[in-house]
Scaffold this active site. Structure first.
Site, short mmCIF file in Angstrom:
data_model
loop_
_atom_site.label_atom_id
_atom_site.label_comp_id
_atom_site.label_asym_id
_atom_site.label_seq_id
_atom_site.Cartn_x
_atom_site.Cartn_y
_atom_site.Cartn_z
N PRO A 258 -0.66 -4.15 -1.03
CA PRO A 258 -0.63 -2.56 -1.24
C PRO A 258 0.22 -2.43 0.39
O PRO A 258 0.33 -0.70 -0.05
CB PRO A 258 -2.64 -2.22 -0.81
CG PRO A 258 -2.27 -3.37 1.02
CD PRO A 258 -1.65 -4.81 -0.24
N CYS A 375 -3.64 -15.75 2.95
CA CYS A 375 -4.74 -15.66 3.74
C CYS A 375 -5.53 -16.28 3.13
O CYS A 375 -7.44 -16.20 3.00
CB CYS A 375 -5.78 -13.95 3.62
SG CYS A 375 -5.58 -13.06 1.48
#
Length: 436
Positions: A258, A375
Site C-alpha cells: 500500500p 514478511c
C-alpha cells in the site's frame, strides 16, 4: 430477527466466503463493514478475526462434536458454528445468548434443519467443555492452533524458535506508528500523544517508530490527516534505512502497495526520484491516497516486476523488492493465512520471487544496491531465494546487515514476531559489483 442474530448471519456468510477461498480478509473486510450497522462493526470484526485466528482449534472441536462434516453448500452453517464456538471460548457474551442467537441465525439463513444440530453441538460443548478441549490438545494442530504443514515447516526451519513464533501468531498485534520526519520527530509527537492522553512508547529498532499501549482509530491520532504519522509495523520501517538512499538518486520501489515503505523513503530524503511499481491496478488508489495525505509524490506505474514492458530503460541507483510472499510473518494481523495458505503455495512464491530478482537485476546500475524483503518466516522464500540468486549472478555480492534486531542467516537477516513488538520479516541487501 434480532440485531445480534442478524449480525451472526452476516458473520457466517462473510466467513463462508473466505473458507471457500473467495478473497482474503484484508481485501473483503472493508466492503463488508460498510454493510454492517455502525454500532455492530467492532463486534463483527472481533468475531471474524477471532474465528480465523483460532480456526485450527475450532475446526478440531467441530470434528469432535459432529458425526460427519458439513457439505460444501452448507459452509455458511459451518462458519456459523465456528463463530459461535469462538464466542463461547473467548468472549464474555452470555453463553445462552450466543446459543440462542446462533440457532435463530440458522433459521434466518433458511436452514431450519441446522438450528437443531447447532443447538445440540453448542450445548454439548457447554456440558463437556473440559473434556473436549483436552481431546483436541492431543493433536499438534489442536495444541498449537496452526495447520499441520505449517507446524512441520516451522519446526524444520526454526528448531529453536518455532514455538515462540506460533505463540506470537495467536496474539493480537500492537499498533505501531511511523513519525513523518519531514513534519515532526518522534520525541515531539510522543509529547503530543501524551497531551492527548494517548499512552505510547518509542520503538526499539526504528528511530521513527512509536507503539500505542492501546490501539485506536486513526481519526483519534493528532495530526494524522495532516500527515504527521502513519500506521506501519516497526519491522517494515527498517527498509528505508537499509536501502540507504541519497540525494539525487533514482529509486525503484517494486511491489509497492500500500505504499508505506515508499512514503517512508520520501519522508527521509526529498531530493530523490522514485518509480513506484504495482501489479494490481485496484491497489494504486491506496498508494495515491497515502502519497496525497503525506504531501509526497512518486511516479506510480502499473506493471509486473517479473516483466519489462513497463521499464523506460533508465537504470536505478537502488531497488527495493518487497516481494510477494506467504505473509507468514504477519499472521497475527492476517489470521486468514492459516486458512488460505497451503504448503504447495511456497514453491510457486519462491519461483516468482526469483523471477522478480532476475528481471530487476539488469535495471540496477553497477555499484547500486538492491534490498530484498518479505514478511515471511520461511527460509524457502527468504535466504534460499537469495542464496540461489547470488550463485547465479557473478556480479552480485551480499552486503551483510549488522543490527541489533533479528538473527543473522547465511544470507540476510530474519526477524520473528515479537510480543508487543515488530512482525516477522526478512531482509537481504545485495550490491551489484562495478565492472573492472
Amino acid at each position: 430477527m434480532s440485531n445480534t442474530a442478524n449480525l451472526r448471519v452476516q458473520v457466517a456468510v462473510f466467513l463462508s466466503q473466505l473458507l471457500q477461498h473467495n478473497g482474503s480478509l484484508s481485501s473483503r473486510l472493508p466492503g463488508m463493514l460498510s454493510r454492517v450497522e455502525p454500532r455492530d462493526r467492532a463486534l463483527f470484526q472481533e468475531i471474524c478475526y477471532g474465528t480465523l485466528r483460532f480456526y485450527p482449534q475450532l475446526e478440531a472441536l467441530s470434528r469432535e462434536c459432529l458425526r460427519k462434516p458439513f457439505r460444501e453448500e452448507d459452509t455458511d452453517v459451518f462458519a456459523l458454528l465456528l463463530s459461535a464456538l469462538y464466542q463461547l471460548r473467548h468472549l464474555s457474551t452470555a453463553e445462552h445468548a450466543v446459543i440462542n442467537e446462533t440457532v435463530e441465525g440458522a433459521k434466518q439463513m433458511g436452514k431450519p434443519w441446522a438450528a437443531k444440530l447447532l443447538n445440540a453441538v453448542l450445548r454439548r460443548y457447554q456440558r463437556e467443555k473440559d473434556s473436549l478441549e483436552a481431546d483436541i490438545q492431543q493433536t499438534e494442530t489442536g495444541r498449537w492452533n496452526h495447520p499441520e504443514w505449517m507446524i512441520a515447516k516451522l519446526k524444520h526451519n526454526w528448531p529453536d524458535h518455532w514455538q515462540s513464533v506460533m505463540t506470537e501468531n495467536d496474539q493480537s498485534p500492537p499498533m505501531c506508528l511511523r513519525v513523518n520526519r519531514s513534519k515532526s520527530d518522534r520525541d515531539t509527537y510522543l509529547k503530543i500523544l501524551n497531551s492527548a492522553e494517548i499512552e505510547a512508547s518509542a520503538g526499539l529498532f526504528s528511530s521513527d517508530a512509536i507503539y500505542l499501549t492501546t490501539p485506536c482509530s486513526v481519526d483519534k491520532l493528532p495530526h494524522f490527516a495532516e500527515g504527521h504519522v502513519s500506521v506501519q509495523d516497526e519491522a517494515a520501517q527498517l527498509a528505508a534505512k537499509l536501502l540507504g538512499v541519497k540525494a539525487g538518486e533514482r529509486i525503484l520501489d517494486a511491489c509497492t502497495a500500500p505504499g508505506g515503505k515508499l512514503c517512508h523513503l520520501l519522508e527521509l530524503e526529498d531530493d530523490i526520484e522514485i518509480d513506484a511499481l504495482e501489479l494490481e491496478p485496484r491497489r494504486v488508489a491506496r498508494i495515491e491516497e497515502n502519497l496525497e495525505r503525506l504531501e509526497q509524490s512518486a511516479g506510480v506505474i502499473v506493471g509486473d516486476a517479473a516483466q519489462r514492458d513497463w521499464w523506460s530503460g533508465d537504470a536505478y541507483d537502488r531497488i527495493l523488492v518487497d516481494a510477494p510472499c506467504s505473509a507468514t510473518g504477519v499472521i497475527r494481523r492476517n489470521p486468514d493465512i492459516k486458512v488460505l495458505r497451503r504448503n504447495e503455495d511456497l514453491l510457486g512464491l519462491a519461483t516468482t520471487q526469483l523471477e522478480i530478482l532476475n528481471n530487476l537485476w539488469d535495471m540496477l546500475k553497477p555499484g547500486g544496491t538492491l534490498l530484498y524483503a518479505t514478511c515471511s518466516v520461511f527460509t524457502q522464500e527468504n535466504e534460499r531465494v537469495v542464496e540461489r540468486f547470488l550463485k547465479e549472478h557473478s556480479d552480485a555480492k551480499e552486503c551483510k546487515i549488522v543490527a541489533e534486531w533479528g538473527i543473522e542467516r547465511p544470507a540476510g537477516r530474519q526477524l520473528f514476531p515479537q510480543n508487543g513488538g515488530h512482525d516477522g520479516f526478512y531482509y537481504a541487501r545485495i550490491k551489484r559489483i562495478e565492472e573492472a
